[in-house]
Design a protein around this motif. Structure first.
Motif, PDB file in Angstrom:
ATOM      1  N   ILE A 142      15.072  10.022 -30.867  1.00 47.71           N
ATOM      2  CA  ILE A 142      15.586  11.239 -30.554  1.00 47.71           C
ATOM      3  C   ILE A 142      16.857  10.903 -29.670  1.00 47.71           C
ATOM      4  O   ILE A 142      16.697  10.216 -28.349  1.00 47.71           O
ATOM      5  N   SER A 143      17.922  11.591 -30.066  1.00 45.60           N
ATOM      6  CA  SER A 143      19.221  10.995 -29.259  1.00 45.60           C
ATOM      7  C   SER A 143      20.155  12.630 -28.844  1.00 45.60           C
ATOM      8  O   SER A 143      20.013  13.367 -29.699  1.00 45.60           O
ATOM      9  N   VAL A 144      20.655  12.515 -27.601  1.00 43.24           N
ATOM     10  CA  VAL A 144      21.135  13.497 -27.236  1.00 43.24           C
ATOM     11  C   VAL A 144      22.972  13.303 -27.297  1.00 43.24           C
ATOM     12  O   VAL A 144      23.139  11.941 -26.575  1.00 43.24           O
ATOM     13  N   GLY A 145      23.545  14.160 -27.847  1.00 41.56           N
ATOM     14  CA  GLY A 145      25.054  13.890 -27.650  1.00 41.56           C
ATOM     15  C   GLY A 145      25.641  13.415 -28.937  1.00 41.56           C
ATOM     16  O   GLY A 145      24.711  13.056 -30.088  1.00 41.56           O
ATOM     17  N   GLN A 146      26.997  13.198 -29.124  1.00 45.21           N
ATOM     18  CA  GLN A 146      27.629  12.921 -30.468  1.00 45.21           C
ATOM     19  C   GLN A 146      27.149  11.544 -30.763  1.00 45.21           C
ATOM     20  O   GLN A 146      27.169  10.555 -29.988  1.00 45.21           O
ATOM     21  N   LEU A 147      26.613  11.111 -31.893  1.00 45.45           N
ATOM     22  CA  LEU A 147      26.240  10.017 -32.340  1.00 45.45           C
ATOM     23  C   LEU A 147      27.599   9.002 -32.855  1.00 45.45           C
ATOM     24  O   LEU A 147      28.390   9.505 -33.369  1.00 45.45           O
ATOM     25  N   PRO A 148      27.471   7.675 -32.468  1.00 50.73           N
ATOM     26  CA  PRO A 148      28.497   6.682 -33.074  1.00 50.73           C
ATOM     27  C   PRO A 148      28.214   6.594 -34.444  1.00 50.73           C
ATOM     28  O   PRO A 148      27.313   6.976 -34.913  1.00 50.73           O
ATOM     29  N   ASP A 149      29.605   6.143 -34.837  1.00 53.78           N
ATOM     30  CA  ASP A 149      29.335   6.006 -36.605  1.00 53.78           C
ATOM     31  C   ASP A 149      28.448   4.809 -36.780  1.00 53.78           C
ATOM     32  O   ASP A 149      28.387   3.939 -36.159  1.00 53.78           O
ATOM     33  N   SER A 150      27.507   4.779 -37.694  1.00 51.62           N
ATOM     34  CA  SER A 150      26.632   3.942 -38.267  1.00 51.62           C
ATOM     35  C   SER A 150      25.815   4.058 -39.840  1.00 51.62           C
ATOM     36  O   SER A 150      26.289   5.188 -40.195  1.00 51.62           O
ATOM     37  N   THR A 151      25.258   3.274 -39.880  1.00 53.01           N
ATOM     38  CA  THR A 151      24.426   3.473 -41.311  1.00 53.01           C
ATOM     39  C   THR A 151      23.110   4.140 -41.212  1.00 53.01           C
ATOM     40  O   THR A 151      22.431   4.357 -42.053  1.00 53.01           O
ATOM     41  N   LEU A 152      22.822   4.636 -39.850  1.00 53.40           N
ATOM     42  CA  LEU A 152      21.580   5.355 -39.720  1.00 53.40           C
ATOM     43  C   LEU A 152      21.681   6.688 -40.091  1.00 53.40           C
ATOM     44  O   LEU A 152      22.713   7.074 -40.378  1.00 53.40           O
ATOM     45  N   HIS A 153      20.698   7.511 -40.437  1.00 52.41           N
ATOM     46  CA  HIS A 153      20.605   8.681 -41.106  1.00 52.41           C
ATOM     47  C   HIS A 153      20.097   9.491 -39.741  1.00 52.41           C
ATOM     48  O   HIS A 153      19.149   9.325 -38.990  1.00 52.41           O
ATOM     49  N   ALA A 154      20.797  10.599 -39.455  1.00 55.12           N
ATOM     50  CA  ALA A 154      20.329  11.451 -38.584  1.00 55.12           C
ATOM     51  C   ALA A 154      20.408  13.031 -39.100  1.00 55.12           C
ATOM     52  O   ALA A 154      21.038  13.488 -39.905  1.00 55.12           O
TER      53      ALA A 154
END
Length: 301
Positions: A142-154
């Motif tokens: 669980i991540s708060v704030g804008q996410l960095p570019d990555s291959t993960l799914h959000a």
């Protein structure tokens, strides 16, 4: 899944010895040795050179090992996909979330999931930093704030807002919010900072709905490494703090903390559930993310 013979071979290579492979597979050492012998007989090729203390792969063994690893990975992916099509979630699942979300969100969400799937075995890592899901073996972050570019799914599961707040008795002598000295008075208050913030903390805050801003600079009077600790210090009058509304929802409701006057509704900050699975995550991951999303909605509807 690989048959017994290739699986024994892969396990021996990865553990480095027949003895450790036997322990890993929970079979007799002689059975592992016999499996390797039978495998080489079936393939009619030497896969490994074995001594009492060392095992080294032949070129053919190295190639066969890599192919077997690919098959194992595909088999694991197939099992994961089948879980998504209706198998009852069970076994371990690891979740990480910021400290502030554990009590109000993660705990009730997992209570719901455990009631529905009692054989699920959650592990929770309370951590404000973003962890590496792959190296840490994390299923859901669980991540708060804008996410960095990555291959993960959000998947966006909610929002929070940062509130500049203090105990009511700290604010009782404050000038009126439209007084020219108000923000100077606010800036002179002791500031309770997170450990990751610098000694001097700068905030640019909107003070009206007409894009008017005030620039504030606070010198940290006290620091802590969790939102709960910062909120506790603020409740006890040690200063002013910028805190997420989810972490202090109860304090705001009871009046133990109050937002500063003169500030409009803060901008929402997105909350995401992140995982490293493909577009079809395991049902355990899907159910956990859904429960967290519902728990977030109950805290701050």
């Amino acid at each position: 899944m690989l048959s017994t013979l290739p699986l024994s071979f892969v396990t021996v290579v990865e553990t480095g010895s027949i003895t450790r492979a036997a322990d890993e597979l929970n079979i007799a050492k002689s059975a592992v040795s016999q499996n390797l012998k039978r495998l080489e007989e079936q393939l009619d090729v030497k896969l490994a050179i074995r001594t009492t203390r060392h095992l080294s792969l032949t070129p053919a063994g190295e190639r066969y090992y890599q192919r077997c690893k690919e098959i194992l990975a595909l088999a694991q992916q197939a099992e994961t996909e089948m879980e998504s099509f209706g198998a009852t979630p069970s076994g371990p699942i690891t979740i990480t979330a910021p400290h502030a979300l554990i009590a109000p969100v993660i705990a009730p969400a997992l209570a719901t999931v455990k009631q529905k799937f009692p054989n699920l075995e959650p592990s929770v890592i309370a951590e404000d930093k973003r962890l590496n899901l792959i190296t840490e073996g994390i299923d859901v972050a669980i991540s708060v704030g804008q996410l960095p570019d990555s291959t993960l799914h959000a998947r966006r599961v909610g929002t929070l807002r940062d509130v500049l707040c203090a105990a009511p008795f700290v604010m009782q002598d404050a000038p009126a919010s439209d007084d020219p000295l108000y923000w100077q008075w606010v800036q002179a208050l002791p500031y309770i900072a997170h450990m990751r913030e610098p000694a001097v903390v700068n905030h640019r805050l909107q003070i009206s709905d007409h894009s008017e801003y005030v620039d504030l600079s606070f010198r940290s009077a006290i620091k802590a490494n969790t939102i709960e600790a910062i909120a506790a210090f603020a409740r006890n009058g040690l200063g002013i703090a910028l805190l997420p509304d989810i972490g202090i929802a109860q304090d705001l409701m009871t009046g133990h903390l109050q937002p500063l006057s003169g500030l409009p509704e803060p901008e929402p900050i997105p909350i995401y559930a992140v995982h490293s699975y493909d577009t079809l995550p395991p049902k355990s991951v899907q159910e956990t993310i859904t429960a967290i999303q519902l728990a977030l909605a109950k805290v701050l509807p």
